[in-house]
Scaffold this motif. Sequence first.
Motif, PDB file in Angstrom:
ATOM      1  N   VAL A  27       0.825  -1.210   0.000  1.00  0.00           N
ATOM      2  CA  VAL A  27       0.000   0.000   0.000  1.00  0.00           C
ATOM      3  C   VAL A  27       0.858   1.258   0.000  1.00  0.00           C
ATOM      4  O   VAL A  27       0.661   2.167  -0.818  1.00  0.00           O
ATOM      5  N   VAL A  28       1.818   1.333   0.931  1.00  0.00           N
ATOM      6  CA  VAL A  28       2.714   2.484   1.031  1.00  0.00           C
ATOM      7  C   VAL A  28       4.141   1.969   1.077  1.00  0.00           C
ATOM      8  O   VAL A  28       4.528   1.288   2.029  1.00  0.00           O
ATOM      9  N   ILE A  29       4.925   2.298   0.077  1.00  0.00           N
ATOM     10  CA  ILE A  29       6.294   1.795  -0.027  1.00  0.00           C
ATOM     11  C   ILE A  29       7.166   2.469   1.031  1.00  0.00           C
ATOM     12  O   ILE A  29       7.254   3.695   1.108  1.00  0.00           O
ATOM     13  N   GLY A  30       7.802   1.644   1.846  1.00  0.00           N
ATOM     14  CA  GLY A  30       8.680   2.167   2.889  1.00  0.00           C
ATOM     15  C   GLY A  30       7.992   2.406   4.213  1.00  0.00           C
ATOM     16  O   GLY A  30       8.650   2.718   5.209  1.00  0.00           O
ATOM     17  N   ARG A  31       6.686   2.247   4.257  1.00  0.00           N
ATOM     18  CA  ARG A  31       5.952   2.432   5.506  1.00  0.00           C
ATOM     19  C   ARG A  31       4.821   1.402   5.570  1.00  0.00           C
ATOM     20  O   ARG A  31       3.646   1.722   5.423  1.00  0.00           O
ATOM     21  N   PRO A  32       5.175   0.127   5.815  1.00  0.00           N
ATOM     22  CA  PRO A  32       4.146  -0.923   5.846  1.00  0.00           C
ATOM     23  C   PRO A  32       3.148  -0.687   6.970  1.00  0.00           C
ATOM     24  O   PRO A  32       3.496  -0.189   8.044  1.00  0.00           O
ATOM     25  N   LYS A  33       1.912  -1.050   6.725  1.00  0.00           N
ATOM     26  CA  LYS A  33       0.846  -0.864   7.713  1.00  0.00           C
ATOM     27  C   LYS A  33       0.869  -2.046   8.685  1.00  0.00           C
ATOM     28  O   LYS A  33       0.013  -2.942   8.650  1.00  0.00           O
ATOM     29  N   LEU A  34       1.849  -2.021   9.588  1.00  0.00           N
ATOM     30  CA  LEU A  34       2.077  -3.145  10.480  1.00  0.00           C
ATOM     31  C   LEU A  34       0.926  -3.371  11.442  1.00  0.00           C
ATOM     32  O   LEU A  34       0.743  -4.480  11.947  1.00  0.00           O
TER      33      LEU A  34
END
Length: 415
Positions: free
Chosen positions: A162-169
């Motif tokens: 969804v967001v490269i470099g900031r995974p929705k952990l």
Amino acid sequence: MHLRPKLIALVVLMSAAVGCACAFFLWSLDEVTTVRFDHPWLVWFLPVAGMAVAWLYHRHGGSSDGGNNLILDRIHDPGGGVPRRMAPLVLFGTLVTHLFGGSAGREGTAVQMGGSIASAVARRFQVDADQLPVLLMAGVAAGFGAVFGTPLAGAAFAVEVVVIGRPKLWALPICLLASYAGDWTCRAWGAAHSHYHIDDVAGSMLAGLGNAGMLGKVLLAAVAFGLVGWLFAALCHRLSAGLKRWVPDPVWRPAVGGVAVIVLFLIVGRADYLGLGVRSPDPHAVTLTSLFASPEIHSWAWAWKLAFTVVTVSSGFKGGEVTPLFFIGAALGNALAGVLGAPPELFAGLGMVAIFAGASNTPVASTLMGIELFGAGYALPIALSCGVAFLCSGHAGIYRSQRFALKKPFWRRPV
């Protein structure tokens, strides 16, 4: 995010439905592929078949034609959700593509069925707007994990893409539940997954990584995987944009692409690069499985598969890009192994997952997929290949709706 019991129950229900859909899809895909093998003349009707599916989408698809990018957009901004009709439309469209020989994949179908079913469940049970994104990500995880038989990679893909470099952990626990539930349900129906084997070279390979020469070969190959992943995505975007300018009517674009695929088929003179590319009744054909089983080096198979796939997906045929990317990466690894004097089956395995890492901007999911497919003994070279390929693949990933939270070195950040 607080995971309410209702949401957990709905995720299990939704994932089971997605697993059933993926099992039917895999069975149907195998059947239509067999029909195409038995009736090779079907390829001549690829342009007409593409037009029929395009007309169906144009008249009745609505926003469904947004495909994977629509799913990502709805995760960012739930808005009106995902149309229920997306699941049957993409299933039918993908089967038509493969029946008539289009070079496309299957992950797009699984992801879109997962997102469509998840959105339908959300509407039916009146899920709160703040919980819709996590349900959509769970649908993506269930579809991806079920269709490839890699639940860890499915969960990681859903939170990473969804967001490269900031995974929705924060969504990882629910995505793990969804991916495993979808995969278990799909397997319970007896759905078959492709198996790839690397001969027992793990010990020597890991020892060889301490040698500068072997380490250099792996890193050099990884750079090539990343650059070819960038090339694939860039060509798809450019050709798709060009066809929209040259052929304004969306119904005619697959006709143009279908004719181009037939021309490529006539030039090559073989059916190796039509369809999914995983298997073939011809024992001498280049397939994804043969790239692991045969010691023969195929220097340009990756370029041919890239050309067939770029034309197919850019002109509007349904299916996705990932399995053809696996073929391209494995064939490129096979070719590089011949040049570098490395084990062909090992470099085929590294290329298979590394080019996906580069083209989709999902290095963690690709690493986990490699480990699930080939074993933990290959974790180090897989992780190195996927990480380097990701850094070398630029920002032109196959999913336009991805957002960027980082800038890759040496590449201009997308606007």
